[in-house]
Design a protein around this motif. Sequence first.
Motif, PDB file in Angstrom:
ATOM      1  N   SER A  33      63.986  35.541  87.965  1.00 17.83           N
ATOM      2  CA  SER A  33      65.260  36.238  87.803  1.00 17.83           C
ATOM      3  C   SER A  33      65.147  37.662  88.303  1.00 17.83           C
ATOM      4  O   SER A  33      64.050  38.228  88.364  1.00 17.83           O
ATOM      5  CB  SER A  33      65.686  36.250  86.326  1.00 17.83           C
ATOM      6  N   MET A  34      66.290  38.182  88.695  1.00 19.34           N
ATOM      7  CA  MET A  34      66.387  39.588  89.077  1.00 19.34           C
ATOM      8  C   MET A  34      67.613  40.154  88.377  1.00 19.34           C
ATOM      9  O   MET A  34      68.699  39.570  88.455  1.00 19.34           O
ATOM     10  CB  MET A  34      66.481  39.756  90.594  1.00 19.34           C
ATOM     11  N   ASP A  35      67.433  41.262  87.691  1.00 19.96           N
ATOM     12  CA  ASP A  35      68.463  41.798  86.818  1.00 19.96           C
ATOM     13  C   ASP A  35      68.708  43.274  87.093  1.00 19.96           C
ATOM     14  O   ASP A  35      67.895  43.946  87.744  1.00 19.96           O
ATOM     15  CB  ASP A  35      68.036  41.667  85.347  1.00 19.96           C
ATOM     16  N   TRP A  36      69.808  43.756  86.545  1.00 19.08           N
ATOM     17  CA  TRP A  36      70.114  45.189  86.539  1.00 19.08           C
ATOM     18  C   TRP A  36      70.287  45.646  85.096  1.00 19.08           C
ATOM     19  O   TRP A  36      71.009  45.010  84.314  1.00 19.08           O
ATOM     20  CB  TRP A  36      71.377  45.503  87.323  1.00 19.08           C
ATOM     21  N   TYR A  37      69.633  46.743  84.779  1.00 22.58           N
ATOM     22  CA  TYR A  37      69.777  47.421  83.502  1.00 22.58           C
ATOM     23  C   TYR A  37      70.307  48.822  83.772  1.00 22.58           C
ATOM     24  O   TYR A  37      70.247  49.302  84.901  1.00 22.58           O
ATOM     25  CB  TYR A  37      68.422  47.546  82.789  1.00 22.58           C
ATOM     26  N   ARG A  38      70.764  49.456  82.712  1.00 25.30           N
ATOM     27  CA  ARG A  38      71.139  50.863  82.851  1.00 25.30           C
ATOM     28  C   ARG A  38      70.844  51.603  81.551  1.00 25.30           C
ATOM     29  O   ARG A  38      70.803  51.005  80.490  1.00 25.30           O
ATOM     30  CB  ARG A  38      72.600  51.051  83.242  1.00 25.30           C
ATOM     31  N   ARG A  39      70.621  52.902  81.691  1.00 26.20           N
ATOM     32  CA  ARG A  39      70.416  53.760  80.533  1.00 26.20           C
ATOM     33  C   ARG A  39      71.311  54.975  80.684  1.00 26.20           C
ATOM     34  O   ARG A  39      71.099  55.800  81.584  1.00 26.20           O
ATOM     35  CB  ARG A  39      68.957  54.183  80.401  1.00 26.20           C
ATOM     36  N   ALA A  40      72.291  55.054  79.804  1.00 24.97           N
ATOM     37  CA  ALA A  40      73.183  56.205  79.778  1.00 24.97           C
ATOM     38  C   ALA A  40      72.524  57.317  78.961  1.00 24.97           C
ATOM     39  O   ALA A  40      71.650  57.042  78.130  1.00 24.97           O
ATOM     40  CB  ALA A  40      74.516  55.821  79.160  1.00 24.97           C
ATOM     41  N   PRO A  41      72.913  58.554  79.172  1.00 25.68           N
ATOM     42  CA  PRO A  41      72.314  59.672  78.425  1.00 25.68           C
ATOM     43  C   PRO A  41      72.397  59.442  76.920  1.00 25.68           C
ATOM     44  O   PRO A  41      73.457  59.129  76.384  1.00 25.68           O
ATOM     45  CB  PRO A  41      73.162  60.873  78.852  1.00 25.68           C
ATOM     46  N   GLY A  42      71.257  59.550  76.249  1.00 28.09           N
ATOM     47  CA  GLY A  42      71.206  59.390  74.801  1.00 28.09           C
ATOM     48  C   GLY A  42      71.177  57.968  74.318  1.00 28.09           C
ATOM     49  O   GLY A  42      71.145  57.725  73.106  1.00 28.09           O
ATOM     50  N   LEU A  47      70.684  45.626  79.312  1.00 27.79           N
ATOM     51  CA  LEU A  47      70.948  44.672  80.376  1.00 27.79           C
ATOM     52  C   LEU A  47      72.435  44.654  80.687  1.00 27.79           C
ATOM     53  O   LEU A  47      73.262  44.532  79.782  1.00 27.79           O
ATOM     54  CB  LEU A  47      70.487  43.280  79.968  1.00 27.79           C
ATOM     55  N   ILE A  48      72.791  44.756  81.965  1.00 25.65           N
ATOM     56  CA  ILE A  48      74.198  44.678  82.327  1.00 25.65           C
ATOM     57  C   ILE A  48      74.515  43.476  83.211  1.00 25.65           C
ATOM     58  O   ILE A  48      75.631  42.983  83.212  1.00 25.65           O
ATOM     59  CB  ILE A  48      74.702  45.969  82.996  1.00 25.65           C
ATOM     60  N   ALA A  49      73.535  42.982  83.960  1.00 27.27           N
ATOM     61  CA  ALA A  49      73.781  41.817  84.803  1.00 27.27           C
ATOM     62  C   ALA A  49      72.460  41.129  85.130  1.00 27.27           C
ATOM     63  O   ALA A  49      71.462  41.805  85.360  1.00 27.27           O
ATOM     64  CB  ALA A  49      74.500  42.214  86.083  1.00 27.27           C
ATOM     65  N   SER A  50      72.503  39.795  85.150  1.00 31.21           N
ATOM     66  CA  SER A  50      71.302  39.025  85.427  1.00 31.21           C
ATOM     67  C   SER A  50      71.626  37.904  86.399  1.00 31.21           C
ATOM     68  O   SER A  50      72.720  37.311  86.342  1.00 31.21           O
ATOM     69  CB  SER A  50      70.750  38.445  84.129  1.00 31.21           C
ATOM     70  N   CYS A  51      70.672  37.608  87.265  1.00 28.81           N
ATOM     71  CA  CYS A  51      70.847  36.552  88.254  1.00 28.81           C
ATOM     72  C   CYS A  51      69.555  35.737  88.306  1.00 28.81           C
ATOM     73  O   CYS A  51      68.483  36.307  88.540  1.00 28.81           O
ATOM     74  CB  CYS A  51      71.144  37.164  89.609  1.00 28.81           C
TER      75      CYS A  51
END
Length: 122
Positions: A33-42, A47-51
């Motif tokens: 799998s290849m995924d996208w994560y994100r970290r907002a300040p604080g 995980l926001i999307a996975s394929c």
Amino acid sequence: QVQLVESGGGEVQPGGSLTLTCAANGTIFDVRSMDWYRRAPGNQRTLIASCTVSGTTIYADSVKGRFTISGDFAKREVYLQMNSLIPEDTAVYYCFLRGSLYREYPNTRDYWGRGTQVTVSS
């Protein structure tokens, strides 16, 4: 050694679009799998999307309908098309890959990119 390199981040106005790209350098025998994560300040990284290699995709509710993940597993690349961006999407976006090295198959390893900044601001 496997490295993930993200590109495509930047600053955009609300309502705008960006496309993120992640490319895996090095030799991966089998990508699960290849995924996208994100970290907002604080906040924590989420995980926001996975394929997956079978074509299954999942999305966080916060991005469903606005973001699209796609992958070219043969090229070891994953993309994130982000539309209708809002200020709450401002974060560092990270690429993630789960896969096996040839000599370790079927055991998997997890790999992370260093992140790319996305800022949504007027």
